[in-house]
Design an enzyme around this catalytic site. Structure first.
Site, PDB file in Angstrom:
ATOM      1  N   HIS A  25       0.822  -1.207   0.000  1.00 29.44           N
ATOM      2  CA  HIS A  25       0.000   0.000   0.000  1.00 29.44           C
ATOM      3  C   HIS A  25       0.864   1.268   0.000  1.00 29.44           C
ATOM      4  O   HIS A  25       2.004   1.264   0.444  1.00 29.44           O
ATOM      5  CB  HIS A  25      -0.916   0.010   1.230  1.00 29.44           C
ATOM      6  CG  HIS A  25      -0.167  -0.021   2.525  1.00 29.44           C
ATOM      7  ND1 HIS A  25       0.402   1.107   3.081  1.00 29.44           N
ATOM      8  CD2 HIS A  25       0.142  -1.037   3.356  1.00 29.44           C
ATOM      9  CE1 HIS A  25       1.015   0.786   4.207  1.00 29.44           C
ATOM     10  NE2 HIS A  25       0.873  -0.515   4.391  1.00 29.44           N
ATOM     11  N   ARG A  81      -5.937   0.748   4.063  1.00 33.28           N
ATOM     12  CA  ARG A  81      -4.822   1.297   3.298  1.00 33.28           C
ATOM     13  C   ARG A  81      -4.492   0.433   2.077  1.00 33.28           C
ATOM     14  O   ARG A  81      -4.108   0.954   1.026  1.00 33.28           O
ATOM     15  CB  ARG A  81      -3.596   1.526   4.190  1.00 33.28           C
ATOM     16  CG  ARG A  81      -3.092   0.308   4.964  1.00 33.28           C
ATOM     17  CD  ARG A  81      -2.157   0.769   6.091  1.00 33.28           C
ATOM     18  NE  ARG A  81      -1.484  -0.312   6.795  1.00 33.28           N
ATOM     19  CZ  ARG A  81      -1.988  -0.942   7.861  1.00 33.28           C
ATOM     20  NH1 ARG A  81      -3.191  -0.615   8.323  1.00 33.28           N
ATOM     21  NH2 ARG A  81      -1.304  -1.897   8.474  1.00 33.28           N
ATOM     22  N   GLU A  90      -1.343  -7.049   7.501  1.00 37.47           N
ATOM     23  CA  GLU A  90      -0.011  -6.783   8.044  1.00 37.47           C
ATOM     24  C   GLU A  90       0.218  -7.645   9.293  1.00 37.47           C
ATOM     25  O   GLU A  90      -0.722  -8.161   9.898  1.00 37.47           O
ATOM     26  CB  GLU A  90       0.092  -5.278   8.389  1.00 37.47           C
ATOM     27  CG  GLU A  90       1.395  -4.831   9.020  1.00 37.47           C
ATOM     28  CD  GLU A  90       2.623  -5.095   8.167  1.00 37.47           C
ATOM     29  OE1 GLU A  90       2.969  -6.283   7.989  1.00 37.47           O
ATOM     30  OE2 GLU A  90       3.264  -4.139   7.719  1.00 37.47           O
ATOM     31  N   HIS A 122       0.801  -5.637   2.457  1.00 43.90           N
ATOM     32  CA  HIS A 122       1.565  -4.884   3.454  1.00 43.90           C
ATOM     33  C   HIS A 122       3.023  -5.334   3.466  1.00 43.90           C
ATOM     34  O   HIS A 122       3.363  -6.403   2.955  1.00 43.90           O
ATOM     35  CB  HIS A 122       0.933  -5.088   4.833  1.00 43.90           C
ATOM     36  CG  HIS A 122      -0.524  -4.752   4.845  1.00 43.90           C
ATOM     37  ND1 HIS A 122      -0.995  -3.504   5.186  1.00 43.90           N
ATOM     38  CD2 HIS A 122      -1.611  -5.488   4.506  1.00 43.90           C
ATOM     39  CE1 HIS A 122      -2.315  -3.490   5.065  1.00 43.90           C
ATOM     40  NE2 HIS A 122      -2.715  -4.675   4.654  1.00 43.90           N
TER      41      HIS A 122
END
Length: 201
Positions: free
Chosen positions: A9, A58, A85, A155
């Site tokens: 992202h 995100r 993440e 991520h």
């Protein structure tokens, strides 16, 4: 041959503020929005068959901006927390520099970069890999083996776990692996899912 594009992202608000983010759902920063749009321009000319993303905003927003930029908003998209993440536990929300002052640079580097050391209350990269890789093998790799062109928006650490497997990196090599925000990473794979080449676009 199939193509797999990985994109971390764009810069998030907490990346900007140098905070551990983990599973906290923070938005892209203005720079992150621009990074996602720029990634879309780099991917002009690609035709994706489908896309995958974590469930965090995100990554979703980055994927949306990329697909809007290349005019492919109608493709199938699957979102799953397996691509989230690393969960940073008690470090989430803390400033990285202040955390280094408190615990020492070396300890924070171990928490951030080591393979199997967990931050307090959080996940190690090994833990992250144990959810990312089965998801890749069961949900994404079958399309790769069909020769499709796939986009994954995720991520830093979920992608590090995947890159470690794709490139057959050692624990020592993955320690130094850093995936920049908003930079599309292209893999070309053979009919068995083996990497033939990889490069940033």
């Amino acid at each position: 041959m199939s193509k797999l594009v990985l994109i971390r992202h764009g810069e998030s608000q907490w990346n900007l503020e140098n905070r551990f983010t983990g599973w906290v759902d923070v938005p892209l920063s203005p720079k992150g929005i621009e990074e996602a749009k720029a990634a879309g321009k780099k991917l002009a000319g690609f035709t994706f068959d489908r896309a995958f993303s974590s469930v965090l905003a995100r990554a979703n927003e980055t994927l949306r901006l990329v697909l809007e930029g290349i005019g492919q908003t109608g493709i199938p998209i699957e979102k799953d927390k397996a691509l989230n993440e690393r969960m940073y536990g008690e470090l989430q929300g803390l400033n990285k520099a202040e955390t280094a002052k408190q615990f020492g640079d070396e300890q924070v580097k171990i928490w951030r970069r080591s393979y199997d050391v967990r931050p307090p209350g959080g996940e190690s990269l090994k833990d992250t890999a144990e959810r990312v890789l089965p998801y890749y093998d069961s949900r994404i790799k079958p399309y790769v083996l069909k020769g499709e062109t796939i986009l994954i928006a995720a991520h830093g650490n979920s992608l590090r776990a995947l890159v470690m497997q794709l490139e057959q990196l050692t624990r020592e090599q993955v320690l130094e692996l850093n995936i920049p925000t908003g930079a599309p990473l292209l893999y070309e794979l053979d009919n068995n899912g083996k990497v033939l080449s990889h490069r940033y676009l």
